[in-house]
Design a protein around this motif. Structure first.
Motif, mmCIF file in Angstrom:
data_model
loop_
_atom_site.group_PDB
_atom_site.id
_atom_site.type_symbol
_atom_site.label_atom_id
_atom_site.label_comp_id
_atom_site.label_asym_id
_atom_site.label_seq_id
_atom_site.Cartn_x
_atom_site.Cartn_y
_atom_site.Cartn_z
ATOM 1 N N VAL A 1 0.848 -1.194 0.000
ATOM 2 C CA VAL A 1 0.000 0.000 0.000
ATOM 3 C C VAL A 1 0.880 1.238 0.000
ATOM 4 C CG1 VAL A 1 -1.496 1.439 1.433
ATOM 5 C CG2 VAL A 1 -2.070 -0.939 1.080
ATOM 6 N N ASP A 2 0.571 2.160 -0.911
ATOM 7 C CA ASP A 2 1.149 3.505 -0.885
ATOM 8 C C ASP A 2 0.040 4.423 -0.380
ATOM 9 O OD1 ASP A 2 2.267 5.983 -1.251
ATOM 10 O OD2 ASP A 2 2.935 5.613 -3.313
ATOM 11 N N CYS A 3 0.170 4.876 0.867
ATOM 12 C CA CYS A 3 -0.883 5.682 1.492
ATOM 13 C C CYS A 3 -0.954 7.095 0.932
ATOM 14 C CB CYS A 3 -0.646 5.765 3.003
ATOM 15 S SG CYS A 3 -0.867 4.211 3.865
ATOM 16 N N THR A 4 0.109 7.538 0.292
ATOM 17 C CA THR A 4 0.211 8.918 -0.173
ATOM 18 C C THR A 4 0.696 8.906 -1.617
ATOM 19 O OG1 THR A 4 2.382 8.937 0.908
ATOM 20 C CG2 THR A 4 0.574 9.968 2.097
ATOM 21 N N LEU A 5 -0.176 8.561 -2.528
ATOM 22 C CA LEU A 5 0.192 8.341 -3.920
ATOM 23 C C LEU A 5 0.867 9.558 -4.551
ATOM 24 C CD1 LEU A 5 0.074 6.716 -6.585
ATOM 25 C CD2 LEU A 5 -2.279 7.547 -6.861
ATOM 26 N N GLY A 6 0.302 10.757 -4.344
ATOM 27 C CA GLY A 6 0.870 11.951 -4.959
ATOM 28 C C GLY A 6 0.973 11.780 -6.459
ATOM 29 N N PHE A 7 2.135 12.096 -7.031
ATOM 30 C CA PHE A 7 2.331 11.954 -8.469
ATOM 31 C C PHE A 7 2.842 10.559 -8.835
ATOM 32 C CE2 PHE A 7 4.541 13.451 -12.538
ATOM 33 C CZ PHE A 7 3.350 13.429 -13.263
ATOM 34 N N GLY A 8 2.926 9.682 -7.844
ATOM 35 C CA GLY A 8 3.203 8.278 -8.126
ATOM 36 C C GLY A 8 4.656 7.873 -8.183
ATOM 37 N N GLY A 9 5.570 8.715 -7.711
ATOM 38 C CA GLY A 9 6.991 8.386 -7.792
ATOM 39 C C GLY A 9 7.358 7.127 -7.039
ATOM 40 N N HIS A 10 6.922 7.032 -5.785
ATOM 41 C CA HIS A 10 7.207 5.824 -5.009
ATOM 42 C C HIS A 10 6.453 4.626 -5.580
ATOM 43 C CE1 HIS A 10 8.461 8.731 -1.779
ATOM 44 N NE2 HIS A 10 9.414 7.831 -1.653
ATOM 45 N N SER A 11 5.192 4.846 -5.971
ATOM 46 C CA SER A 11 4.381 3.738 -6.478
ATOM 47 C C SER A 11 4.958 3.136 -7.756
ATOM 48 C CB SER A 11 2.936 4.206 -6.732
ATOM 49 O OG SER A 11 2.206 4.256 -5.528
ATOM 50 N N LEU A 12 5.478 3.976 -8.636
ATOM 51 C CA LEU A 12 6.081 3.478 -9.871
ATOM 52 C C LEU A 12 7.229 2.514 -9.553
ATOM 53 C CD1 LEU A 12 6.200 6.723 -12.025
ATOM 54 C CD2 LEU A 12 5.098 4.593 -12.714
ATOM 55 N N ALA A 13 8.089 2.917 -8.626
ATOM 56 C CA ALA A 13 9.239 2.083 -8.272
ATOM 57 C C ALA A 13 8.798 0.796 -7.577
ATOM 58 C CB ALA A 13 10.191 2.875 -7.375
ATOM 59 N N ILE A 14 7.791 0.886 -6.721
ATOM 60 C CA ILE A 14 7.271 -0.304 -6.038
ATOM 61 C C ILE A 14 6.672 -1.267 -7.055
ATOM 62 C CG2 ILE A 14 5.471 -1.136 -4.467
ATOM 63 C CD1 ILE A 14 5.932 1.462 -2.831
ATOM 64 N N ALA A 15 5.892 -0.722 -8.004
ATOM 65 C CA ALA A 15 5.232 -1.564 -9.011
ATOM 66 C C ALA A 15 6.244 -2.356 -9.822
ATOM 67 C CB ALA A 15 4.371 -0.693 -9.926
#
Length: 308
Positions: free
Chosen positions: A27-41
């Motif tokens: 879970v990314d609780c703070t998606l924002g512009f997706g920088g962390h989520s992109l790397a996690i994905a």
């Protein structure tokens, strides 16, 4: 619309402490512009699952487009991605206990929000005093500035902004009412609270922080998340939280310590991780970031509860 510039803070540290692995549920609780989520994905791969929270509708749409682009690039290697347009304080209503391999929260305002004058988060460009992360509801900063009585205004500037000159600033704001734009508010503050010798920040920075925290109930949101975060993790699951000022960091530190005392979490960062010099030079926002991480442990097989 031009693509906003956004650099995720403490990215490698976040990924390492989260221990992101193929097939995990994150879970990314703070998606924002997706920088962390992109790397996690990218690390989760095609068998993984990523759940993204954000109450900022505009940020959610931009991040959704970025992740869709990544899906095309990776094809079958892209995890299942779910978007939840709700505040992260409501995570326990969406996620079942004991199901997560990792949870990330990157608190505070994003560089994307700061850069957009019409959102009213910053005095760098003139705009309306809004500051709402969810523009669909809630009080605006303009309403707080113009409706709060002087004592309440001074107290919130002192408590949430840690501003020693709060009473002087509140008095000046009340006298200047109505105050409707970010530049106007910054001028009012600067006139009565000039820069302090040795401080590199603008005189209005702490007051703007206080108003933003009040408008979005940021500390209340964090407290609610902290109450449920540990229980949502599987044994061995990791929680990583990035704070940008002492009020946020203190909440995270105290919550982790209490969970460690109760034998629910093991703290992985005795001292918070901070940006290395190279990142601080490349991304000034990272200079104030503090990362704390912990791991869920089983009570039945727990080691002796650590004291910190």
């Amino acid at each position: 619309m031009a693509e906003p510039q956004h650099v995720p803070v403490l990215l490698e540290e976040s990924l390492n402490f989260l221990n992101v692995r193929a097939g995990g549920v994150m879970v990314d609780c703070t998606l924002g512009f997706g920088g962390h989520s992109l790397a996690i994905a990218k690390r989760l791969g095609g068998s993984g699952r990523l759940i993204c929270f954000d109450r900022d509708e505009q940020a959610m749409e931009l991040a959704r487009a970025r992740l869709a682009g990544l899906a095309q690039e990776l094809g079958g290697e892209m995890p299942t991605v779910e978007f939840v347009g709700r505040p992260f304080s409501e995570i326990a209503e969406v996620i079942s206990p004991g199901t997560l391999d990792g949870l990330l929260a990157d608190f505070g305002v994003s560089s994307m929000q700061l850069d957009e004058a019409h959102r009213g988060f910053s005095f760098r460009s003139d705009g309306p005093l809004d500051m709402r992360m969810d523009t669909r509801s809630g009080l605006t900063a303009e309403q707080v500035v113009n409706q709060a009585d002087e004592e309440d205004l001074a107290n919130l500037i002192y408590e949430f902004g840690e501003e020693r000159r709060s009473r002087r600033i509140a008095r000046a704001i009340v006298r200047a009412r109505p105050v409707t734009t970010t530049a106007e508010l910054a001028r009012v503050i600067s006139a009565v609270a000039p820069p302090i010798k040795g401080e590199k920040i603008h005189p209005a920075t702490k007051t703007f922080q206080a108003l933003r925290i009040r408008v979005n109930d940021e500390l209340g949101e964090i407290q609610t998340l902290l109450k449920s975060a540990g229980s949502l993790l599987k044994p061995g699951g990791r929680v990583v939280m990035i704070s940008f000022h002492s009020l946020e960091d203190r909440l995270v530190k105290d919550s982790f310590r209490e969970s460690a005392r109760l034998g629910e979490l093991e703290i992985l960062t005795k001292k918070p991780a901070t940006a290395v010099e190279q990142e601080a030079l490349r991304n000034p926002r990272s200079r104030s970031a503090k990362l704390r991480a912990a791991e869920r442990i089983l009570k039945s097989s727990m080691r002796s509860a650590k004291k910190f």
